[in-house]
Motif scaffolding. Structure first.
Motif, short mmCIF file in Angstrom:
data_model
loop_
_atom_site.label_atom_id
_atom_site.label_comp_id
_atom_site.label_asym_id
_atom_site.label_seq_id
_atom_site.Cartn_x
_atom_site.Cartn_y
_atom_site.Cartn_z
N ALA A 267 0.85 -1.20 0.00
CA ALA A 267 0.00 0.00 0.00
C ALA A 267 0.88 1.25 0.00
CB ALA A 267 -0.91 0.00 1.22
N ALA A 268 2.10 1.12 0.53
CA ALA A 268 3.01 2.27 0.62
C ALA A 268 3.48 2.73 -0.75
CB ALA A 268 4.21 1.91 1.48
N ALA A 269 3.39 1.86 -1.75
CA ALA A 269 3.97 2.19 -3.06
C ALA A 269 3.07 3.09 -3.90
CB ALA A 269 4.28 0.90 -3.83
N THR A 273 -2.95 4.85 -1.56
CA THR A 273 -3.16 3.95 -0.42
C THR A 273 -2.11 4.11 0.68
OG1 THR A 273 -2.05 2.30 -1.83
CG2 THR A 273 -4.44 2.08 -1.56
N ARG A 274 -1.14 5.01 0.45
CA ARG A 274 -0.03 5.13 1.40
C ARG A 274 -0.52 5.44 2.81
NH1 ARG A 274 3.90 8.78 -1.34
NH2 ARG A 274 4.14 6.97 -2.68
N HIS A 275 -1.61 6.19 2.92
CA HIS A 275 -2.11 6.56 4.25
C HIS A 275 -2.46 5.34 5.09
CE1 HIS A 275 -5.71 6.00 1.78
NE2 HIS A 275 -6.34 5.71 2.91
N LEU A 276 -2.76 4.22 4.44
CA LEU A 276 -3.15 3.01 5.19
C LEU A 276 -1.99 2.47 6.03
CD1 LEU A 276 -5.12 1.15 2.37
CD2 LEU A 276 -6.10 2.32 4.36
N VAL A 277 -0.77 2.77 5.60
CA VAL A 277 0.40 2.26 6.32
C VAL A 277 1.25 3.42 6.84
CG1 VAL A 277 0.52 -0.02 5.25
CG2 VAL A 277 1.55 1.91 4.08
#
Ligand SMILES: *Cc1c(COP(=O)(O)O)cnc(C)c1O
Length: 463
Positions: A267-269, A273-277
């Motif tokens: 998810a970070a990539a 979706t980065r906010h999820l991690v």
């Protein structure tokens, strides 16, 4: 000479033919395992067999038992395919037969792992100073990360676990979400900490750890060696723990925060979706798979550790014949293997093939297709049970027995493949969209097949 060339070409041709057949091949065909075993069985031959014939026999025997897990309509477990350049690089790795033990046995393998490790940390937002061990899977990555954790929390208590082992050691407490992956438990068993050391922490409705419950558990436990296993990507719902808040709690307590992010760390990539991690960079160790969402060939995963010295202290060994190999910890120093396959070539090739934008697009596309799945199944009258935040979708088709019948029907139909799971006491179909080649048409075709099969089964549709 020419025979070897011909043999390798034949193998490559077989592999390419198979890959090209994936979009239309039945996904999971029922197989009589006994018949398949029989095709491989028979007495060990006394005499040699010409390689060409061996290859032909292998293809004939294996073909009926191959599952199209690498194809675009396989949605079971969390699987993913294998990208073209990465697969070709892996074929070269077999041809080169390198030992990725250290820079003496294969300078090229170590260089590939080093470069790919740097890229992976950049893509995931893991500190550039972290170590990256190239391991066989999320299981091995969790074991390496928790071995580093075990080293450090006991060193902080004045105990050298590598030398003295665990008898007489201060007790290590391990906290993990109640919805952790089962590999965490096995890693704790293998590390001698045992599953009794594990204190499950309650989770929210989507399976992410409850930070207040974690805070209370740490407070109640009091001081002492403490490891906390966090999760990015629950295998059922895709939910991610609040890593920033949880890591902060763990560090205030003097503990070690390990993140099992086998697929969810990706998810970070993507900026979407980065906010999820968020906050993942504050952890102490991370486990991440390459063979799942990154679409690299098996078996490929990564064990990252914020402190390379701790990683190497936990995993490396010294031997008289190794003196002089020198350099920073690499290869076998960071894994539980000694002689190792050079899996870094495929990782390097796969990352180069996709580039930063390609990895982000892969993540975004799978998430969008998971939402399309959820919308399509909802519209067909079925119940999507989870918040589809990532690439996982949970679907109910009425009561448990009925859902199991739908799952079984889908698995024998061959259009697509999805597994069953138990989530919060209820049987559900689990759909994971992790393959780089899956298209909107694949999802629509799969939704139509699932709806056709579910409607063909009698009884109440909705729970
Ligand atoms: C798949 C998975 C694992 C295990 O990974 P392997 O590559 O199968 O060893 C561990 N944790 C999570 C969250 C997973 O999804």
């Amino acid at each position: 000479m020419d025979e070897l060339r011909h043999l390798f070409r034949r193998a490559a041709d077989h592999a390419a033919d198979y890959r090209l057949s994936l979009p239309e091949r039945p996904v999971g065909v029922p197989v009589d395992q006994a018949v398949l075993n029989e095709a491989f069985a028979g007495p060990l031959p006394d005499a040699p067999t010409p390689p060409e014939r061996v290859l032909a026999e292998l293809v004939t025997a294996a073909e009926p038992g191959l599952v199209a897990t690498a194809g675009p309509r396989y949605f079971g477990f969390v699987v993913g395919g294998a990208s073209p350049a990465a697969t070709a690089a892996d074929m070269l790795a077999a041809g080169w037969d390198q030992i990725a033990f250290n820079a003496v046995t294969s300078p090229a393998a170590v260089a590939a792992e080093t470069a790919a490790g740097t890229w992976l940390k950049e893509l995931l937002g893991i500190p550039a100073t972290a170590s990256a061990g190239f391991v066989t899977g999320g299981q091995a990555a969790n074991t390496a990360g928790l071995a580093a954790a075990r080293h450090q929390v006991l060193a902080d208590a004045g105990w050298d676990v590598e030398r003295r082992g665990l008898p007489g050691a201060p007790a290590v407490r391990v906290f993990a979400g109640a919805e952790r992956h089962a590999t965490i438990d096995r890693s704790l068993r293998l590390l001698g900490l045992g599953t009794d050391a594990l204190h499950p922490v309650s989770t929210g409705p989507q399976g992410a750890i409850d930070p207040d419950a974690l805070a209370a558990a740490l407070r109640d436990a009091g001081p002492g060696p403490t490891i906390v296993c966090l999760q990015a990507g629950n295998v059922n719902t895709g939910a991610c723990d609040d890593l920033r808040r949880a890591c902060d709690l763990v560090h205030r307590h003097g503990g070690w925060a390990h993140v099992d992010g086998a697929f969810g760390l990706w998810a970070a990539a993507s900026p979407a979706t980065r906010h999820l991690v968020d906050g993942l960079e504050t952890a102490d160790s991370w486990a991440c798979d390459g063979h799942k969402w990154l679409n690299l060939p098996y078996d490929t995963a990564f064990a990252f550790c914020a402190r390379p010295d701790v990683h190497a202290a936990a995993m490396s060994y010294a031997a008289a014949y190794l003196v002089g190999s020198g350099g920073a910890p690499a290869g076998a120093d960071l894994t539980a293997e000694s002689s190792r396959r050079a899996r870094g070539f495929a990782v390097w090739a796969g990352l180069r093939e996709l580039g930063r934008d390609g990895v982000a697009a892969l993540v975004e596309r799978c998430c969008a297709l998971a939402r399309r799945f959820a919308d399509g199944l909802n519209a067909a009258g079925f119940e999507v049970v989870n918040d589809v935040v990532l690439n996982q979708v949970l679907v109910g088709f009425g009561d448990d027995a009925r859902t199991d019948r739908v799952v079984a029907a889908v698995q024998t139909d061959g259009t697509c493949w999805a597994g069953g799971t138990t989530w919060r006491g209820r049987r559900l179909m689990r759909i994971s969209v992790s393959n780089a080649t899956t298209t909107e048409a694949d999802v629509d075709r799969s939704v139509a097949a699932i709806a056709r099969l579910a409607h063909g089964i009698g009884g109440e549709l909705v729970h």
